[in-house]
Design a protein around this motif. Structure first.
Motif, PDB file in Angstrom:
ATOM      1  N   ALA A   1       7.496   7.994   7.256  1.00 52.12           N
ATOM      2  CA  ALA A   1       7.074   6.784   6.136  1.00 52.12           C
ATOM      3  C   ALA A   1       6.156   5.147   6.972  1.00 52.12           C
ATOM      4  O   ALA A   1       6.479   4.657   7.930  1.00 52.12           O
ATOM      5  CB  ALA A   1       8.840   6.305   5.775  1.00 52.12           C
ATOM      6  N   ARG A   2       5.895   5.157   5.834  1.00 55.93           N
ATOM      7  CA  ARG A   2       5.472   4.043   6.028  1.00 55.93           C
ATOM      8  C   ARG A   2       5.131   2.278   4.573  1.00 55.93           C
ATOM      9  O   ARG A   2       5.428   2.911   3.236  1.00 55.93           O
ATOM     10  CB  ARG A   2       3.593   4.027   5.727  1.00 55.93           C
ATOM     11  CG  ARG A   2       3.241   4.687   4.593  1.00 55.93           C
ATOM     12  CD  ARG A   2       1.536   3.624   4.236  1.00 55.93           C
ATOM     13  NE  ARG A   2       1.427   2.329   4.108  1.00 55.93           N
ATOM     14  CZ  ARG A   2       0.080   2.061   4.537  1.00 55.93           C
ATOM     15  NH1 ARG A   2      -1.414   2.348   3.975  1.00 55.93           N
ATOM     16  NH2 ARG A   2       0.192   0.354   4.535  1.00 55.93           N
ATOM     17  N   ALA A   3       5.162   1.504   5.299  1.00 58.04           N
ATOM     18  CA  ALA A   3       5.067  -0.342   3.867  1.00 58.04           C
ATOM     19  C   ALA A   3       5.390  -1.310   5.008  1.00 58.04           C
ATOM     20  O   ALA A   3       5.426  -1.573   6.010  1.00 58.04           O
ATOM     21  CB  ALA A   3       6.861  -0.072   3.908  1.00 58.04           C
ATOM     22  N   GLY A   4       3.381  -1.437   4.958  1.00 63.03           N
ATOM     23  CA  GLY A   4       3.438  -2.398   4.788  1.00 63.03           C
ATOM     24  C   GLY A   4       2.294  -2.066   6.784  1.00 63.03           C
ATOM     25  O   GLY A   4       1.155  -3.117   7.287  1.00 63.03           O
ATOM     26  N   SER A   5       2.432  -1.192   6.825  1.00 57.81           N
ATOM     27  CA  SER A   5       1.808  -0.310   8.537  1.00 57.81           C
ATOM     28  C   SER A   5       1.179   0.626   7.544  1.00 57.81           C
ATOM     29  O   SER A   5       1.403   1.770   7.272  1.00 57.81           O
ATOM     30  CB  SER A   5       2.646  -0.934   9.803  1.00 57.81           C
ATOM     31  OG  SER A   5       2.797  -1.745  10.146  1.00 57.81           O
ATOM     32  N   PRO A   6      -0.135   0.985   8.168  1.00 60.36           N
ATOM     33  CA  PRO A   6      -1.311   1.785   8.664  1.00 60.36           C
ATOM     34  C   PRO A   6      -0.399   3.052   8.912  1.00 60.36           C
ATOM     35  O   PRO A   6       0.251   2.924   9.876  1.00 60.36           O
ATOM     36  CB  PRO A   6      -2.049   1.807   8.400  1.00 60.36           C
ATOM     37  CG  PRO A   6      -2.326   0.878   9.704  1.00 60.36           C
ATOM     38  CD  PRO A   6      -1.212   0.080   9.571  1.00 60.36           C
ATOM     39  N   LEU A   7      -0.309   4.293   8.181  1.00 60.27           N
ATOM     40  CA  LEU A   7       0.058   5.761   8.810  1.00 60.27           C
ATOM     41  C   LEU A   7      -0.829   6.867   7.700  1.00 60.27           C
ATOM     42  O   LEU A   7      -1.136   6.965   6.177  1.00 60.27           O
ATOM     43  CB  LEU A   7       1.606   6.222   8.324  1.00 60.27           C
ATOM     44  CG  LEU A   7       2.244   7.221   9.744  1.00 60.27           C
ATOM     45  CD1 LEU A   7       2.206   6.738  10.737  1.00 60.27           C
ATOM     46  CD2 LEU A   7       4.145   7.044   9.031  1.00 60.27           C
ATOM     47  N   VAL A   8      -1.666   7.919   9.150  1.00 57.44           N
ATOM     48  CA  VAL A   8      -2.062   9.206   7.813  1.00 57.44           C
ATOM     49  C   VAL A   8      -1.239  10.410   9.041  1.00 57.44           C
ATOM     50  O   VAL A   8      -0.749  10.533   9.204  1.00 57.44           O
ATOM     51  CB  VAL A   8      -3.816   8.647   8.530  1.00 57.44           C
ATOM     52  CG1 VAL A   8      -4.465   6.876   8.021  1.00 57.44           C
ATOM     53  CG2 VAL A   8      -4.094   8.629   9.995  1.00 57.44           C
ATOM     54  N   LEU A   9      -2.072  10.695   7.479  1.00 59.32           N
ATOM     55  CA  LEU A   9      -1.319  12.557   7.778  1.00 59.32           C
ATOM     56  C   LEU A   9      -2.686  13.577   7.974  1.00 59.32           C
ATOM     57  O   LEU A   9      -3.714  13.157   7.824  1.00 59.32           O
ATOM     58  CB  LEU A   9      -0.709  12.688   6.814  1.00 59.32           C
ATOM     59  CG  LEU A   9      -0.793  14.519   6.536  1.00 59.32           C
ATOM     60  CD1 LEU A   9       0.559  15.365   7.449  1.00 59.32           C
ATOM     61  CD2 LEU A   9      -0.089  14.689   4.530  1.00 59.32           C
ATOM     62  N   GLY A  10      -2.258  14.281   9.463  1.00 61.10           N
ATOM     63  CA  GLY A  10      -3.961  14.980   9.116  1.00 61.10           C
ATOM     64  C   GLY A  10      -3.320  16.446   9.214  1.00 61.10           C
ATOM     65  O   GLY A  10      -2.531  16.674  10.042  1.00 61.10           O
ATOM     66  N   VAL A  11      -4.441  17.318   8.824  1.00 60.55           N
ATOM     67  CA  VAL A  11      -3.769  18.765   8.707  1.00 60.55           C
ATOM     68  C   VAL A  11      -5.059  19.709   9.448  1.00 60.55           C
ATOM     69  O   VAL A  11      -5.987  19.037   9.420  1.00 60.55           O
ATOM     70  CB  VAL A  11      -4.230  18.583   6.777  1.00 60.55           C
ATOM     71  CG1 VAL A  11      -4.050  20.176   6.353  1.00 60.55           C
ATOM     72  CG2 VAL A  11      -3.933  17.662   5.907  1.00 60.55           C
ATOM     73  N   GLY A  12      -4.111  20.238  10.221  1.00 54.13           N
ATOM     74  CA  GLY A  12      -4.595  21.247  10.621  1.00 54.13           C
ATOM     75  C   GLY A  12      -5.215  22.018  10.382  1.00 54.13           C
ATOM     76  O   GLY A  12      -4.945  22.766   9.085  1.00 54.13           O
TER      77      GLY A  12
END
Length: 632
Positions: free
Chosen positions: A190-201
């Motif tokens: 989860a993200r709110a105010g801080s970055p987060l990315v999803l990587g698809v394999g």
């Protein structure tokens, strides 16, 4: 700056998690850790969640992992940089929850919930009290452990539901990745105010989470940039993303992008330029810079061999040495240091200080400010001050391994992360955050910071990431201003009091990247010369917070309007400055008192950026300028 890596796969994912941490090492950190679900790997014994944590480098963590034969197909990993006190293993991520009545720092006992976190949880103290009342035992001083226990308390067989319910109780900025003992092939983020990315394999068989696509370089180039409030559920061979209210998002709403991430440079993601990206990273950068600040203590500024409390007791004045944008952060700090801490403060352009005859005071705290910590003029000025017998030195710097940190007795290392754009943005606001903490620490050391004032200032600091998000939402209005500015060749910026340095910074940004000539003045100086320049072709930008100088500032605005000048005013909501012919007003979301410079500078950054875009200049690499000035 903290880093997150997570994965759900059918193979042993530990080497990839460690590799991801290595790719994030450029951010700086004081501890690192990894947790895996041992049962997620076929043939592994049923030991559940296990972890390894270290206050050494990632290489040492790798050796520890190999020694412990840590393996798993589902896992999370983290690098952390604490902002006060000695880094200790029990403060390192991942944090565990073992449930009520069990200490979460048991090194041998498998966990029930494992969690890593970037950001600051503003209401962690209230949540901690509630969880303690329910029997949860805390083993660290971090706000992160609160989230782990909160997820555990809400878990009823569905990790995604528990994380979603927990995030609804959190206030502040965060990016999190969570695992549960009872779900071996699942990670929820989860993200709110801080970055987060999803990587698809490859072929969708495995999926990853990271705070930066760089962490996944060489693993996958298929990246989904999660947006504010998103939650993501990674399971074996599938994933889905929802908004904060739990509504599933269609693939076209969060498209998979091909990103060629390289460990040598940050990735742009959805942004046009690094400068724009870095402007929008400021809530996260401030949150990271303030992470772990539970109270105002001198230890925040301790050096390798020097205790800050002893120095703070001895000094009776402050000398700030800096260049460029860092100099303007020092000018802002002067208002804080004298107004709050009651300490006489002098701010010098570093390149000038070393070449003039000055009067040294051995009881002065010499403060250097530098993004890179390698600025030649500032280093030379520091050495000159020390040669004059001023041995009390402190730096506010973004690079822990820099010469500035090594040569100063005390340090506050900001956590803006890598800043690629030449025109500094997030480095400036994180410097202000560090300087405000220094102000409070010195005020406390001198007996000038009542407990109620400390609590009020800390609460305001913790709210800054959220407040900055609201200011960034003003971007469409700023773009409208930029369309006007792009056709001009000159501009004036006005401010009063502690907002005069912010006007200086706004003018600097505009000239750096748009090549428009811009000057800044204290608004009261307008009639002492600059007013001669005012015409309808000279836009006048004014920073107008609702403070003690507002009525004086309104008089200055009238001087401009009476001479046909066009005003662009950044006004607090309750300033009663109304737009009209020749008067353009953008209202700030809230009045922020002594910390308002951190908010008011953001629209000025956006104004410079969008004006430069409209004029077609090279935003990230403006002519004749370099990022780190390492020569005199």
């Amino acid at each position: 700056m903290c880093g997150i890596v997570g994965a759900v796969s059918a193979r042993n994912i530990v080497p990839l998690l460690v590799q991801g941490l290595q790719r994030l090492e450029y951010r700086g950190y004081d501890s690192c850790g990894i947790a895996v679900h041992a049962q997620s790997l076929a043939g592994q014994p049923g030991t559940g969640l296990v972890r390894a944590r270290s206050t050494a480098r990632v290489a040492e963590l790798l050796a520890q992992v190999a020694h412990d034969d840590l393996q798993g197909a589902t896992g999370i990993a983290h690098t952390r940089w604490a902002t006060h006190g000695a880094p200790q293993v029990h403060n390192a991520h991942p944090h565990f929850s073992h449930g009520p009545g069990a200490a979460s720092d048991d090194a041998t006992r498998p966990g029930r919930v494992a969690l890593v976190h970037n950001g600051i949880i503003e209401n962690h103290e209230a949540l901690r009290a509630q969880l303690q009342a329910r029997g949860y035992v805390f083993a660290s001083q971090t706000d992160t452990e609160v989230i782990a226990h909160l997820v555990d308390s809400l878990y009823d067989g569905d990790l995604f539901a528990a994380v979603r319910a927990a995030t609804q109780q959190l206030r502040g900025a965060f990016a999190i990745a969570v695992m549960h003992r009872d779900e071996p092939h699942r990670v929820v983020g989860a993200r709110a105010g801080s970055p987060l990315v999803l990587g698809v394999g490859a072929e969708g068989a495995e999926h990853f989470l990271a705070s930066d696509a760089m962490a996944l370089a060489g693993v996958t180039d298929q990246i989904v940039y999660l947006e504010e409030g998103d939650l993501v559920d990674l399971q074996l061979g599938r994933y889905w993303i929802t908004s904060a209210d739990g509504q599933p998002l269609a693939p076209q709403q969060r498209p998979v992008r091909t990103v060629q991430a390289h460990s040598g440079a940050a990735e742009l993601g959805p942004y046009r330029h690094y400068m724009q990206k870095e402007i929008f990273e400021q809530p996260r950068a401030i949150a990271d810079t303030l992470e772990g600040v539970q109270g105002i203590v001198p230890e925040l500024f301790d050096g390798a061999d020097t205790a800050a409390w002893r120095v703070f007791q001895e000094i009776d004045s402050v000398l700030i040495l800096a260049c460029g944008t860092s100099y303007y952060s020092g000018l802002t700090a002067k208002y804080w240091l004298e107004g709050i801490a009651g300490i006489p403060t002098q701010v010098e352009v570093a390149s000038e200080y070393r070449y003039r005859t000055s009067v040294p005071n051995p009881r002065t705290l010499v403060v250097t400010i530098s993004q890179s910590g390698e600025t030649a003029d500032t280093l030379a000025a520091l050495r000159h001050a020390k040669s004059l017998g001023m041995r009390h030195t402190l730096t506010v710097c973004n690079v822990a391994t820099s010469a500035m940190v090594r040569e100063c007795a005390l340090a506050y290392v900001t956590r803006a992360g890598v800043e690629i754009g030449v025109a500094s943005t997030k480095a400036f606001t994180t410097q202000l955050a560090g300087l405000f903490l220094l102000t409070l620490a010195l005020a406390q050391a001198k007996g000038r910071l009542p407990e109620e004032d400390e609590a009020r200032h800390l609460q305001a600091l913790r709210h800054l990431p959220v407040a900055l998000q609201a200011v960034l939402a003003l971007e469409p209005q700023v773009i409208s201003w930029a369309e006007d500015f792009a056709r001009k060749e000159n501009a004036l910026f006005l401010g009063r009091g502690l907002h005069y340095p912010i006007a200086l910074e706004g003018a600097l940004k505009l000239k750096e990247i748009s090549y428009i000539h811009a000057e800044a003045y204290p608004a009261g100086e307008l009639k002492h010369g600059p007013l001669a320049l005012v015409t309808e072709q000279m836009p006048v930008v004014t920073v107008a917070p609702n403070d003690a100088l507002l009525e004086k500032l309104k008089s200055n605005l009238q001087e401009v309007r009476a001479r046909g000048g066009v005003l662009y005013v950044l006004a607090d909501a309750d300033t009663h400055i109304d737009g009209g012919e020749g008067l353009h007003v953008i209202r700030m979301p809230e009045h922020y008192g002594v910390l308002s410079p951190l908010l008011h500078v953001v629209p000025l950054q956006l104004l410079a950026y969008h004006t430069a875009c409209a004029r077609g200049t090279d935003v990230d690499k403006p002519r004749n300028l370099a990022k780190s000035v390492t020569v005199e």
